[in-house]
Scaffold this active site. Structure first.
Site, PDB file in Angstrom:
ATOM      1  N   LYS A   1       0.923  -1.124   0.045  1.00  0.00           N
ATOM      2  CA  LYS A   1      -0.048  -0.102  -0.043  1.00  0.00           C
ATOM      3  C   LYS A   1       0.885   1.300   0.007  1.00  0.00           C
ATOM      4  CE  LYS A   1      -4.233  -1.807   1.279  1.00  0.00           C
ATOM      5  NZ  LYS A   1      -5.290  -2.022   2.450  1.00  0.00           N
TER       6      LYS A   1
ATOM      7  N   ARG B   1      -3.646  -9.938   5.431  1.00  0.00           N
ATOM      8  CA  ARG B   1      -3.961 -10.000   3.871  1.00  0.00           C
ATOM      9  C   ARG B   1      -2.933  -9.573   3.052  1.00  0.00           C
ATOM     10  NH1 ARG B   1      -6.322  -6.574  -0.100  1.00  0.00           N
ATOM     11  NH2 ARG B   1      -7.709  -7.846  -1.346  1.00  0.00           N
TER      12      ARG B   1
HETATM   13  C1  9MG Z   1     -10.235  -5.589  -0.681  1.00  0.00           C
HETATM   14  N1  9MG Z   1      -9.190  -5.062   0.323  1.00  0.00           N
HETATM   15  C2  9MG Z   1      -8.172  -4.113  -0.049  1.00  0.00           C
HETATM   16  N2  9MG Z   1      -7.421  -3.825   0.752  1.00  0.00           N
HETATM   17  C3  9MG Z   1      -8.072  -4.225   2.152  1.00  0.00           C
HETATM   18  C4  9MG Z   1      -7.976  -4.552   3.289  1.00  0.00           C
HETATM   19  O1  9MG Z   1      -6.749  -3.616   4.033  1.00  0.00           O
HETATM   20  N3  9MG Z   1      -8.526  -4.921   4.186  1.00  0.00           N
HETATM   21  C5  9MG Z   1      -9.633  -5.705   3.823  1.00  0.00           C
HETATM   22  N4  9MG Z   1     -10.324  -6.688   4.552  1.00  0.00           N
HETATM   23  N5  9MG Z   1      -9.766  -5.994   2.526  1.00  0.00           N
HETATM   24  C6  9MG Z   1      -9.151  -5.242   1.536  1.00  0.00           C
END
Ligand code: 9MG
Length: 279
Positions: free
Chosen positions: A222, A257
């Site tokens: 990010k 994630r």
């Molecule tokens: C779809 N998506 C993109 N970034 C995300 C994040 O930080 N958390 C979750 N739950 N979904 C995300």
């Protein structure tokens, strides 16, 4: 021991888990365009499982800042064939990244066992769909909407306000009849937050433990990493992302994630081993 029951597959959250990202969108910010056909998706998922993925998150609508919304049909066309193929082939739970009730329903019918909703079930019919589908739901915080959310986001106290929002969504779910055991929470790094907001959320992530629900965190690749590391482009954010993943686990996150499964799984296992030593 927290076992998350994802339809006919389950996952033990007694130690941190890795959610591998599979975007089937042509405009996702770091891997867009690569994963359209089910064949390609299956190969990539197989590789992610070998690398240590415990859950797969499949999304057909980019949520990157400025992304355009896609129609329901477009989203269905992108995700359903991939979900069907992946859920039938692999033993790990498949999560669908969507905010639309119809996509939730079709995705679960196709084999998805978890809903990952960046809108925290605020879209029309989403609460009712989640209750009927009876699969776990990740409720994420976002200020604004993807197209405009990074235009000067404002908070008095970002940690308190994100916590209050998540609590209010938990309350809405409970009022709808969604059991507490089905809920996961996510502060939503990069979703309507400045760099300072994101750093404060990560530093104080442990404060969300008072909500007493499993925490999912997504920081991989990010812009907050790029912003700290001299405008590092997306392809050079891995090391920064690993530092964030380790800090998140130390502060209580149980699902990370990520696009970068193997390095993240190794970093998180290492952090967990240190945290588990009883001396
Ligand atoms: C779809 N998506 C993109 N970034 C995300 C994040 O930080 N958390 C979750 N739950 N979904 C995300």
């Amino acid at each position: 021991m927290t076992i998350l029951d994802c339809a006919n597959k389950s996952i033990d959250l007694g130690h941190p888990r890795i959610m591998g990202i599979l975007n089937v969108t042509p405009d996702s910010f770091s891997d867009g365009g690569d994963f359209i056909s089910p064949d390609v998706a299956l190969k990539r998922v197989h590789a992610m499982i070998l690398e240590g993925a415990d859950i797969l998150d499949i999304g057909g609508e980019s949520t990157r800042p400025g992304a355009r919304a896609v129609s329901e049909q477009e989203e269905l066309d992108r995700v359903i064939p991939a979900i069907q193929a992946i859920a039938a082939e692999f033993p790990i739970p498949v999560s669908v990244d969507t905010s639309k009730a119809t996509v939730m329903r079709e995705a679960v019918a196709a084999g998805a066992g978890l809903i990952n909703d960046v809108m925290a079930l605020r879209d029309v019919g989403a609460l009712a769909a989640a209750r009927e589908l009876n699969v776990p739901v990740c409720l994420m915080h976002m200020q604004g909407l993807p197209r405009t959310m990074q235009h000067d986001p404002q908070y008095r106290d970002v940690v308190a306000e994100v916590g209050d929002f998540l609590q209010s969504r938990v309350d809405a779910c409970l009022a709808e009849g969604i059991p507490r055991e089905k809920l996961l929470l996510d502060p939503g790094f990069g979703f309507g937050k400045s760099l300072q907001h994101n750093l404060a959320l990560l530093r104080h992530l442990d404060r969300f433990s008072k909500l007493q629900l499993p925490l999912l965190v997504g920081i991989s690749r990010k812009s907050m990493i790029g912003a700290v590391l001299d405008d590092a482009p997306v392809g050079q954010r891995l090391h920064g992302g690993l530092a964030c993943a380790v800090m998140a686990v130390e502060r209580g996150a149980v699902i990370i994630r990520t696009h970068d499964v193997k390095p993240t799984a190794d970093a998180v296992r290492m952090a967990h081993a240190v945290m588990s030593i009883e001396v």
